[in-house]
Design a protein around this motif. Sequence first.
Motif, PDB file in Angstrom:
ATOM      1  N   SER A  17       0.827  -1.208   0.000  1.00 56.19           N
ATOM      2  CA  SER A  17       0.000   0.000   0.000  1.00 56.19           C
ATOM      3  C   SER A  17       0.860   1.256   0.000  1.00 56.19           C
ATOM      4  N   CYS A  19       3.537   1.589  -1.688  1.00 56.79           N
ATOM      5  CA  CYS A  19       4.055   1.738  -3.044  1.00 56.79           C
ATOM      6  C   CYS A  19       2.977   2.118  -4.045  1.00 56.79           C
ATOM      7  N   SER A  20       1.739   2.037  -3.668  1.00 56.52           N
ATOM      8  CA  SER A  20       0.673   2.292  -4.637  1.00 56.52           C
ATOM      9  C   SER A  20       0.518   3.785  -4.891  1.00 56.52           C
ATOM     10  N   ARG A  21       0.003   4.112  -6.058  1.00 52.07           N
ATOM     11  CA  ARG A  21      -0.234   5.490  -6.454  1.00 52.07           C
ATOM     12  C   ARG A  21      -1.680   5.842  -6.125  1.00 52.07           C
ATOM     13  N   THR A  22      -1.877   6.983  -5.521  1.00 53.56           N
ATOM     14  CA  THR A  22      -3.215   7.469  -5.250  1.00 53.56           C
ATOM     15  C   THR A  22      -3.485   8.627  -6.198  1.00 53.56           C
ATOM     16  N   GLU A  53      -1.393   8.403 -14.483  1.00 48.20           N
ATOM     17  CA  GLU A  53       0.021   8.175 -14.757  1.00 48.20           C
ATOM     18  C   GLU A  53       0.607   9.208 -15.703  1.00 48.20           C
ATOM     19  N   SER A  69       4.717  11.189 -11.289  1.00 47.49           N
ATOM     20  CA  SER A  69       5.378  10.306 -10.322  1.00 47.49           C
ATOM     21  C   SER A  69       4.399   9.885  -9.231  1.00 47.49           C
ATOM     22  N   LYS A  70       4.864   8.995  -8.355  1.00 49.44           N
ATOM     23  CA  LYS A  70       4.010   8.502  -7.271  1.00 49.44           C
ATOM     24  C   LYS A  70       3.602   9.585  -6.292  1.00 49.44           C
ATOM     25  N   ASN A  71       4.387  10.666  -6.205  1.00 46.17           N
ATOM     26  CA  ASN A  71       4.011  11.760  -5.307  1.00 46.17           C
ATOM     27  C   ASN A  71       3.248  12.865  -6.048  1.00 46.17           C
ATOM     28  N   ASN A  72       2.696  12.509  -7.218  1.00 47.05           N
ATOM     29  CA  ASN A  72       1.861  13.399  -8.042  1.00 47.05           C
ATOM     30  C   ASN A  72       2.605  14.610  -8.588  1.00 47.05           C
TER      31      ASN A  72
END
Length: 146
Positions: A17, A19-22, A53, A69-72
């Motif tokens: 969780s 590592c998941s992208r929100t 993405e 990126s994963k941190n938006n």
Amino acid sequence: MKSIAAILAIFTLLAFSACSRTPVAAAGQYVVAEVNGQQVETPKPIIVTYSGERLSGNGPVNNWNFPISKNNTLGMGISTKMAGKDEHMQLEDELLKALNGGTLVPESDGVILVKKGDTTTVVLTPVNPSMSPDDPSPTAIPANEQ
């Protein structure tokens, strides 16, 4: 033995969780409403597509897209290099610079802000479902003033 399995299951769940992208907002299409505090005034709206993405768009001159990126945060964008009217090319240059490295921040009304630090560089508003690509931009300059 059961407690070890339970601990491993919880650890695995937490690891995946983290590592998941929100996504910051609903995937879909948005209109570029403002760039660097200035209302965008073009004959046709500049539409961007947010997929979670990627953020991609067309206009006012070229096609372009940015990875997210994963941190938006928006990564380095790429675009085609066609020529157009000077004012459209200048607007597009300002837009691409304002997007590059910005962070996507959702607002409660469905609007997405692109921020660099505390500064809002781009405002994206959800596309009205009845809007056609041939409709004038909601912030267009009236035809008699162009």
